[in-house]
Design a protein around this motif. Sequence first.
Motif, PDB file in Angstrom:
ATOM      1  N   ILE A 107       0.816  -1.214   0.000  1.00 21.76           N
ATOM      2  CA  ILE A 107       0.000   0.000   0.000  1.00 21.76           C
ATOM      3  C   ILE A 107       0.851   1.265   0.000  1.00 21.76           C
ATOM      4  O   ILE A 107       0.343   2.349  -0.274  1.00 21.76           O
ATOM      5  CB  ILE A 107      -0.989   0.038   1.189  1.00 21.76           C
ATOM      6  CG1 ILE A 107      -0.261  -0.060   2.520  1.00 21.76           C
ATOM      7  CG2 ILE A 107      -2.031  -1.044   1.044  1.00 21.76           C
ATOM      8  CD1 ILE A 107      -1.150   0.130   3.725  1.00 21.76           C
ATOM      9  N   GLY A 108       2.156   1.141   0.295  1.00 23.20           N
ATOM     10  CA  GLY A 108       3.016   2.313   0.289  1.00 23.20           C
ATOM     11  C   GLY A 108       4.466   1.941   0.513  1.00 23.20           C
ATOM     12  O   GLY A 108       4.780   0.834   0.932  1.00 23.20           O
ATOM     13  N   PHE A 109       5.334   2.875   0.206  1.00 22.80           N
ATOM     14  CA  PHE A 109       6.772   2.682   0.404  1.00 22.80           C
ATOM     15  C   PHE A 109       7.416   4.049   0.557  1.00 22.80           C
ATOM     16  O   PHE A 109       6.836   5.072   0.198  1.00 22.80           O
ATOM     17  CB  PHE A 109       7.401   1.926  -0.770  1.00 22.80           C
ATOM     18  CG  PHE A 109       7.509   2.763  -2.011  1.00 22.80           C
ATOM     19  CD1 PHE A 109       8.684   3.421  -2.315  1.00 22.80           C
ATOM     20  CD2 PHE A 109       6.421   2.921  -2.852  1.00 22.80           C
ATOM     21  CE1 PHE A 109       8.775   4.205  -3.440  1.00 22.80           C
ATOM     22  CE2 PHE A 109       6.503   3.701  -3.975  1.00 22.80           C
ATOM     23  CZ  PHE A 109       7.677   4.349  -4.282  1.00 22.80           C
ATOM     24  N   ARG A 110       8.627   4.049   1.075  1.00 20.91           N
ATOM     25  CA  ARG A 110       9.373   5.293   1.218  1.00 20.91           C
ATOM     26  C   ARG A 110      10.828   4.953   1.512  1.00 20.91           C
ATOM     27  O   ARG A 110      11.121   3.985   2.204  1.00 20.91           O
ATOM     28  CB  ARG A 110       8.785   6.097   2.372  1.00 20.91           C
ATOM     29  CG  ARG A 110       9.370   7.471   2.515  1.00 20.91           C
ATOM     30  CD  ARG A 110       8.637   8.288   3.535  1.00 20.91           C
ATOM     31  NE  ARG A 110       8.970   7.780   4.867  1.00 20.91           N
ATOM     32  CZ  ARG A 110       8.227   7.956   5.926  1.00 20.91           C
ATOM     33  NH1 ARG A 110       7.079   8.590   5.840  1.00 20.91           N
ATOM     34  NH2 ARG A 110       8.589   7.481   7.093  1.00 20.91           N
ATOM     35  N   LYS A 121      17.094   3.177   4.450  1.00 26.18           N
ATOM     36  CA  LYS A 121      16.087   2.200   4.858  1.00 26.18           C
ATOM     37  C   LYS A 121      14.904   2.306   3.908  1.00 26.18           C
ATOM     38  O   LYS A 121      14.425   3.396   3.619  1.00 26.18           O
ATOM     39  CB  LYS A 121      15.645   2.456   6.288  1.00 26.18           C
ATOM     40  CG  LYS A 121      16.742   2.180   7.298  1.00 26.18           C
ATOM     41  CD  LYS A 121      16.182   2.095   8.676  1.00 26.18           C
ATOM     42  CE  LYS A 121      17.192   1.994   9.758  1.00 26.18           C
ATOM     43  NZ  LYS A 121      18.229   1.118   9.656  1.00 26.18           N
ATOM     44  N   LEU A 122      14.474   1.155   3.428  1.00 25.01           N
ATOM     45  CA  LEU A 122      13.285   1.074   2.592  1.00 25.01           C
ATOM     46  C   LEU A 122      12.124   0.712   3.502  1.00 25.01           C
ATOM     47  O   LEU A 122      12.119  -0.350   4.107  1.00 25.01           O
ATOM     48  CB  LEU A 122      13.469   0.022   1.494  1.00 25.01           C
ATOM     49  CG  LEU A 122      12.274  -0.255   0.607  1.00 25.01           C
ATOM     50  CD1 LEU A 122      11.845   0.992  -0.144  1.00 25.01           C
ATOM     51  CD2 LEU A 122      12.577  -1.374  -0.357  1.00 25.01           C
ATOM     52  N   LEU A 123      11.182   1.633   3.633  1.00 25.11           N
ATOM     53  CA  LEU A 123      10.004   1.419   4.469  1.00 25.11           C
ATOM     54  C   LEU A 123       8.897   0.884   3.575  1.00 25.11           C
ATOM     55  O   LEU A 123       8.442   1.578   2.662  1.00 25.11           O
ATOM     56  CB  LEU A 123       9.579   2.715   5.139  1.00 25.11           C
ATOM     57  CG  LEU A 123       8.330   2.667   5.998  1.00 25.11           C
ATOM     58  CD1 LEU A 123       8.598   1.870   7.261  1.00 25.11           C
ATOM     59  CD2 LEU A 123       7.857   4.046   6.337  1.00 25.11           C
ATOM     60  N   VAL A 143      22.438   2.649  -2.234  1.00 28.11           N
ATOM     61  CA  VAL A 143      21.393   2.698  -3.255  1.00 28.11           C
ATOM     62  C   VAL A 143      21.537   4.040  -3.957  1.00 28.11           C
ATOM     63  O   VAL A 143      21.309   5.086  -3.362  1.00 28.11           O
ATOM     64  CB  VAL A 143      19.987   2.576  -2.635  1.00 28.11           C
ATOM     65  CG1 VAL A 143      18.928   2.562  -3.701  1.00 28.11           C
ATOM     66  CG2 VAL A 143      19.897   1.333  -1.784  1.00 28.11           C
ATOM     67  N   GLY A 144      21.940   3.999  -5.208  1.00 33.34           N
ATOM     68  CA  GLY A 144      22.145   5.225  -5.969  1.00 33.34           C
ATOM     69  C   GLY A 144      20.833   5.852  -6.401  1.00 33.34           C
ATOM     70  O   GLY A 144      19.757   5.279  -6.254  1.00 33.34           O
ATOM     71  N   LYS A 145      20.925   7.053  -6.959  1.00 33.43           N
ATOM     72  CA  LYS A 145      19.726   7.770  -7.402  1.00 33.43           C
ATOM     73  C   LYS A 145      19.011   7.037  -8.525  1.00 33.43           C
ATOM     74  O   LYS A 145      17.782   6.999  -8.560  1.00 33.43           O
ATOM     75  CB  LYS A 145      20.096   9.180  -7.859  1.00 33.43           C
ATOM     76  CG  LYS A 145      20.516  10.076  -6.734  1.00 33.43           C
ATOM     77  CD  LYS A 145      20.858  11.465  -7.234  1.00 33.43           C
ATOM     78  CE  LYS A 145      21.309  12.346  -6.087  1.00 33.43           C
ATOM     79  NZ  LYS A 145      21.621  13.700  -6.524  1.00 33.43           N
ATOM     80  N   LYS A 146      19.766   6.432  -9.445  1.00 36.02           N
ATOM     81  CA  LYS A 146      19.143   5.702 -10.542  1.00 36.02           C
ATOM     82  C   LYS A 146      18.367   4.492 -10.039  1.00 36.02           C
ATOM     83  O   LYS A 146      17.256   4.229 -10.484  1.00 36.02           O
ATOM     84  CB  LYS A 146      20.195   5.235 -11.554  1.00 36.02           C
ATOM     85  CG  LYS A 146      20.744   6.322 -12.420  1.00 36.02           C
ATOM     86  CD  LYS A 146      21.704   5.749 -13.447  1.00 36.02           C
ATOM     87  CE  LYS A 146      22.236   6.839 -14.341  1.00 36.02           C
ATOM     88  NZ  LYS A 146      23.169   6.303 -15.354  1.00 36.02           N
ATOM     89  N   ARG A 149      15.225   5.648  -8.292  1.00 36.96           N
ATOM     90  CA  ARG A 149      14.212   6.019  -9.272  1.00 36.96           C
ATOM     91  C   ARG A 149      13.567   4.793  -9.891  1.00 36.96           C
ATOM     92  O   ARG A 149      12.346   4.731 -10.055  1.00 36.96           O
ATOM     93  CB  ARG A 149      14.832   6.901 -10.360  1.00 36.96           C
ATOM     94  CG  ARG A 149      14.231   8.277 -10.393  1.00 36.96           C
ATOM     95  CD  ARG A 149      14.802   9.149 -11.482  1.00 36.96           C
ATOM     96  NE  ARG A 149      16.133   9.609 -11.081  1.00 36.96           N
ATOM     97  CZ  ARG A 149      17.208   9.532 -11.830  1.00 36.96           C
ATOM     98  NH1 ARG A 149      17.145   9.052 -13.042  1.00 36.96           N
ATOM     99  NH2 ARG A 149      18.369   9.959 -11.396  1.00 36.96           N
ATOM    100  N   LYS A 150      14.376   3.801 -10.227  1.00 42.72           N
ATOM    101  CA  LYS A 150      13.847   2.571 -10.827  1.00 42.72           C
ATOM    102  C   LYS A 150      12.933   1.839  -9.850  1.00 42.72           C
ATOM    103  O   LYS A 150      11.836   1.395 -10.223  1.00 42.72           O
ATOM    104  CB  LYS A 150      14.997   1.660 -11.253  1.00 42.72           C
ATOM    105  CG  LYS A 150      14.555   0.431 -11.997  1.00 42.72           C
ATOM    106  CD  LYS A 150      15.749  -0.355 -12.508  1.00 42.72           C
ATOM    107  CE  LYS A 150      15.273  -1.559 -13.304  1.00 42.72           C
ATOM    108  NZ  LYS A 150      16.396  -2.320 -13.856  1.00 42.72           N
ATOM    109  N   LEU A 151      13.366   1.727  -8.591  1.00 42.98           N
ATOM    110  CA  LEU A 151      12.527   1.082  -7.576  1.00 42.98           C
ATOM    111  C   LEU A 151      11.238   1.864  -7.343  1.00 42.98           C
ATOM    112  O   LEU A 151      10.160   1.274  -7.189  1.00 42.98           O
ATOM    113  CB  LEU A 151      13.289   0.922  -6.268  1.00 42.98           C
ATOM    114  CG  LEU A 151      14.382  -0.140  -6.246  1.00 42.98           C
ATOM    115  CD1 LEU A 151      15.214  -0.027  -4.977  1.00 42.98           C
ATOM    116  CD2 LEU A 151      13.775  -1.525  -6.359  1.00 42.98           C
ATOM    117  N   GLU A 152      11.345   3.191  -7.309  1.00 35.68           N
ATOM    118  CA  GLU A 152      10.146   4.010  -7.129  1.00 35.68           C
ATOM    119  C   GLU A 152       9.163   3.807  -8.272  1.00 35.68           C
ATOM    120  O   GLU A 152       7.961   3.713  -8.042  1.00 35.68           O
ATOM    121  CB  GLU A 152      10.531   5.490  -7.011  1.00 35.68           C
ATOM    122  CG  GLU A 152      11.161   5.850  -5.700  1.00 35.68           C
ATOM    123  CD  GLU A 152      11.696   7.275  -5.666  1.00 35.68           C
ATOM    124  OE1 GLU A 152      11.695   7.955  -6.727  1.00 35.68           O
ATOM    125  OE2 GLU A 152      12.116   7.705  -4.581  1.00 35.68           O
TER     126      GLU A 152
END
Length: 167
Positions: A107-110, A121-123, A143-146, A149-152
Amino acid sequence: MKQIMIDNKKVSRRLTLLVFVLLFLMLAIPLIFHLFFYYSFFYKFMISNLYFIYVGFLFFFYIIYYGIFYYKIKFEHSSFLIQSRRTLSSWFGSKVYNLELSNDMLIGFRFVGSFLSINDKLLIQMRSSSGRRSAVRIPLTLVGKKRKRKLEQIFNKIIQNNECQTS
């Protein structure tokens, strides 16, 4: 969705090796200079500035305490798997993060970053089949910016598909 796998195996191993090479050098170089180059300028400089060695040890123990995590994130058609564990201290019984969810439970991530840490930390926020909500924090190293972005993009796509299915 096709199968997608994201990991940091090479980078985490290299970083762990680098930390231990630096620790070895911090121990070996002063000992070599003490035994063989006792009257050299460099040895006298090291003895008069011992705080460099103390700062180096503090840095080493800081890295060991916060850990270097190896992670693997695997996305499949209807589920995803996130595994995260420490590269070295996992041998001594540290916690292993292993989360497998079906896509409809997300339902969400951050991403939660820390100022002085190499770990993010990946919530992950999820809903169980009974409707109970919960969250899990999974540490990820470098975890790089790319990659973020891909995970997001992937997580947003999963959440968007979940909202389309429930509407």
